[in-house]
Design a protein around this motif. Structure first.
Motif, PDB file in Angstrom:
ATOM      1  N   GLN A 121       2.992   5.902  -2.937  1.00  0.00           N
ATOM      2  CA  GLN A 121       4.137   6.666  -3.448  1.00  0.00           C
ATOM      3  C   GLN A 121       4.087   6.753  -4.968  1.00  0.00           C
ATOM      4  O   GLN A 121       4.330   7.817  -5.544  1.00  0.00           O
ATOM      5  CB  GLN A 121       5.450   6.027  -2.992  1.00  0.00           C
ATOM      6  CG  GLN A 121       6.674   6.821  -3.357  1.00  0.00           C
ATOM      7  CD  GLN A 121       6.733   8.160  -2.646  1.00  0.00           C
ATOM      8  OE1 GLN A 121       6.265   8.305  -1.536  1.00  0.00           O
ATOM      9  NE2 GLN A 121       7.300   9.147  -3.292  1.00  0.00           N
ATOM     10  N   ALA A 122       3.753   5.663  -5.641  1.00  0.00           N
ATOM     11  CA  ALA A 122       3.671   5.668  -7.101  1.00  0.00           C
ATOM     12  C   ALA A 122       2.566   6.597  -7.584  1.00  0.00           C
ATOM     13  O   ALA A 122       2.743   7.348  -8.542  1.00  0.00           O
ATOM     14  CB  ALA A 122       3.441   4.250  -7.614  1.00  0.00           C
ATOM     15  N   ALA A 123       1.417   6.566  -6.903  1.00  0.00           N
ATOM     16  CA  ALA A 123       0.311   7.448  -7.284  1.00  0.00           C
ATOM     17  C   ALA A 123       0.685   8.902  -7.059  1.00  0.00           C
ATOM     18  O   ALA A 123       0.367   9.777  -7.866  1.00  0.00           O
ATOM     19  CB  ALA A 123      -0.940   7.086  -6.488  1.00  0.00           C
ATOM     20  N   TRP A 124       1.369   9.173  -5.960  1.00  0.00           N
ATOM     21  CA  TRP A 124       1.781  10.545  -5.663  1.00  0.00           C
ATOM     22  C   TRP A 124       2.743  11.060  -6.733  1.00  0.00           C
ATOM     23  O   TRP A 124       2.618  12.177  -7.222  1.00  0.00           O
ATOM     24  CB  TRP A 124       2.428  10.615  -4.281  1.00  0.00           C
ATOM     25  CG  TRP A 124       2.847  11.992  -3.917  1.00  0.00           C
ATOM     26  CD1 TRP A 124       4.076  12.527  -4.031  1.00  0.00           C
ATOM     27  CD2 TRP A 124       2.022  13.038  -3.394  1.00  0.00           C
ATOM     28  NE1 TRP A 124       4.087  13.828  -3.613  1.00  0.00           N
ATOM     29  CE2 TRP A 124       2.839  14.164  -3.215  1.00  0.00           C
ATOM     30  CE3 TRP A 124       0.679  13.117  -3.057  1.00  0.00           C
ATOM     31  CZ2 TRP A 124       2.348  15.363  -2.721  1.00  0.00           C
ATOM     32  CZ3 TRP A 124       0.199  14.314  -2.559  1.00  0.00           C
ATOM     33  CH2 TRP A 124       1.027  15.412  -2.401  1.00  0.00           C
TER      34      TRP A 124
ATOM     35  N   ALA B 253       0.830  -1.206   0.000  1.00  0.00           N
ATOM     36  CA  ALA B 253       0.000   0.000   0.000  1.00  0.00           C
ATOM     37  C   ALA B 253       0.866   1.258   0.000  1.00  0.00           C
ATOM     38  O   ALA B 253       0.569   2.227  -0.696  1.00  0.00           O
ATOM     39  CB  ALA B 253      -0.929   0.001   1.212  1.00  0.00           C
ATOM     40  N   GLU B 254       1.950   1.231   0.758  1.00  0.00           N
ATOM     41  CA  GLU B 254       2.851   2.387   0.790  1.00  0.00           C
ATOM     42  C   GLU B 254       3.525   2.593  -0.563  1.00  0.00           C
ATOM     43  O   GLU B 254       3.658   3.725  -1.033  1.00  0.00           O
ATOM     44  CB  GLU B 254       3.896   2.211   1.889  1.00  0.00           C
ATOM     45  CG  GLU B 254       3.320   2.361   3.281  1.00  0.00           C
ATOM     46  CD  GLU B 254       4.311   2.021   4.373  1.00  0.00           C
ATOM     47  OE1 GLU B 254       5.470   1.675   4.066  1.00  0.00           O
ATOM     48  OE2 GLU B 254       3.912   2.094   5.549  1.00  0.00           O
TER      49      GLU B 254
ATOM     50  N   ASN C 132       2.172  14.139  -9.412  1.00  0.00           N
ATOM     51  CA  ASN C 132       3.039  15.300  -9.205  1.00  0.00           C
ATOM     52  C   ASN C 132       4.399  15.049  -9.849  1.00  0.00           C
ATOM     53  O   ASN C 132       5.402  14.914  -9.162  1.00  0.00           O
ATOM     54  CB  ASN C 132       3.231  15.569  -7.701  1.00  0.00           C
ATOM     55  CG  ASN C 132       1.930  15.894  -7.026  1.00  0.00           C
ATOM     56  OD1 ASN C 132       1.217  16.788  -7.457  1.00  0.00           O
ATOM     57  ND2 ASN C 132       1.605  15.162  -5.979  1.00  0.00           N
ATOM     58  N   PRO C 133       4.460  14.990 -11.174  1.00  0.00           N
ATOM     59  CA  PRO C 133       5.728  14.641 -11.820  1.00  0.00           C
ATOM     60  C   PRO C 133       6.804  15.716 -11.671  1.00  0.00           C
ATOM     61  O   PRO C 133       7.983  15.418 -11.762  1.00  0.00           O
ATOM     62  CB  PRO C 133       5.342  14.459 -13.288  1.00  0.00           C
ATOM     63  CG  PRO C 133       4.106  15.273 -13.455  1.00  0.00           C
ATOM     64  CD  PRO C 133       3.406  15.210 -12.129  1.00  0.00           C
ATOM     65  N   ALA C 134       6.428  16.969 -11.418  1.00  0.00           N
ATOM     66  CA  ALA C 134       7.409  18.046 -11.349  1.00  0.00           C
ATOM     67  C   ALA C 134       8.156  18.079 -10.019  1.00  0.00           C
ATOM     68  O   ALA C 134       9.206  18.689  -9.913  1.00  0.00           O
ATOM     69  CB  ALA C 134       6.720  19.390 -11.571  1.00  0.00           C
ATOM     70  N   THR C 135       7.612  17.414  -9.003  1.00  0.00           N
ATOM     71  CA  THR C 135       8.247  17.455  -7.683  1.00  0.00           C
ATOM     72  C   THR C 135       8.722  16.078  -7.286  1.00  0.00           C
ATOM     73  O   THR C 135       8.254  15.066  -7.787  1.00  0.00           O
ATOM     74  CB  THR C 135       7.270  17.956  -6.606  1.00  0.00           C
ATOM     75  OG1 THR C 135       6.236  16.997  -6.459  1.00  0.00           O
ATOM     76  CG2 THR C 135       6.696  19.309  -6.963  1.00  0.00           C
ATOM     77  N   SER C 136       9.638  16.054  -6.359  1.00  0.00           N
ATOM     78  CA  SER C 136      10.073  14.782  -5.789  1.00  0.00           C
ATOM     79  C   SER C 136       9.581  14.679  -4.360  1.00  0.00           C
ATOM     80  O   SER C 136      10.166  14.000  -3.538  1.00  0.00           O
ATOM     81  CB  SER C 136      11.604  14.692  -5.832  1.00  0.00           C
ATOM     82  OG  SER C 136      12.163  15.745  -5.063  1.00  0.00           O
ATOM     83  N   ALA C 137       8.492  15.386  -4.076  1.00  0.00           N
ATOM     84  CA  ALA C 137       7.947  15.411  -2.717  1.00  0.00           C
ATOM     85  C   ALA C 137       7.269  14.086  -2.396  1.00  0.00           C
ATOM     86  O   ALA C 137       6.848  13.352  -3.279  1.00  0.00           O
ATOM     87  CB  ALA C 137       6.943  16.547  -2.582  1.00  0.00           C
ATOM     88  N   THR C 138       7.138  13.826  -1.125  1.00  0.00           N
ATOM     89  CA  THR C 138       6.465  12.626  -0.669  1.00  0.00           C
ATOM     90  C   THR C 138       5.093  13.020  -0.161  1.00  0.00           C
ATOM     91  O   THR C 138       4.849  14.181   0.145  1.00  0.00           O
ATOM     92  CB  THR C 138       7.266  11.964   0.479  1.00  0.00           C
ATOM     93  OG1 THR C 138       7.348  12.894   1.552  1.00  0.00           O
ATOM     94  CG2 THR C 138       8.651  11.559   0.016  1.00  0.00           C
ATOM     95  N   PRO C 139       4.153  12.065  -0.048  1.00  0.00           N
ATOM     96  CA  PRO C 139       2.821  12.399   0.435  1.00  0.00           C
ATOM     97  C   PRO C 139       2.832  12.977   1.850  1.00  0.00           C
ATOM     98  O   PRO C 139       1.968  13.754   2.206  1.00  0.00           O
ATOM     99  CB  PRO C 139       2.079  11.062   0.410  1.00  0.00           C
ATOM    100  CG  PRO C 139       2.848  10.187  -0.494  1.00  0.00           C
ATOM    101  CD  PRO C 139       4.261  10.675  -0.470  1.00  0.00           C
ATOM    102  N   GLY C 140       3.808  12.625   2.650  1.00  0.00           N
ATOM    103  CA  GLY C 140       3.853  13.108   4.024  1.00  0.00           C
ATOM    104  C   GLY C 140       4.275  14.557   4.140  1.00  0.00           C
ATOM    105  O   GLY C 140       3.963  15.223   5.111  1.00  0.00           O
TER     106      GLY C 140
END
Length: 87
Positions: free
Chosen positions: A19-22, A14-15, A26-34
């Protein structure tokens, strides 16, 4: 012990999916959902679009609450058919 290990596998899957969906959204950022990492791209949504989105979300939540309250006032689901044969 075995059940805990099985759920650990689901949790990890699930994690990875989150992460893959995020990253796909959001392809322009390398941010995480958290949280957003330093140096991430600014939000491309203009202010008027944010306001419109917020207004639409509020309207949707309000209508859903009204509908839930109205439908909760009605009886239903407790009616059973009379299966006795009467002549």
């Amino acid at each position: 012990q075995r059940i805990g290990g099985a759920f650990g596998g689901f949790r990890a899957a699930a994690e990875r999916g989150e992460q893959a969906a995020w990253q796909a959204g959001n392809p322009a950022t390398s941010a995480t959902p958290g949280g957003i990492e330093a140096g991430a791209a600014p939000d491309p949504m203009p202010g008027w679009a944010k306001q419109l989105h917020s207004t639409q979300n509020a309207r949707h939540r309000r209508q859903a609450a009204i509908h839930a309250l109205q439908s909760g006032d009605r009886g239903g689901g407790g009616i059973t058919p009379d299966i006795r044969e009467r002549d």
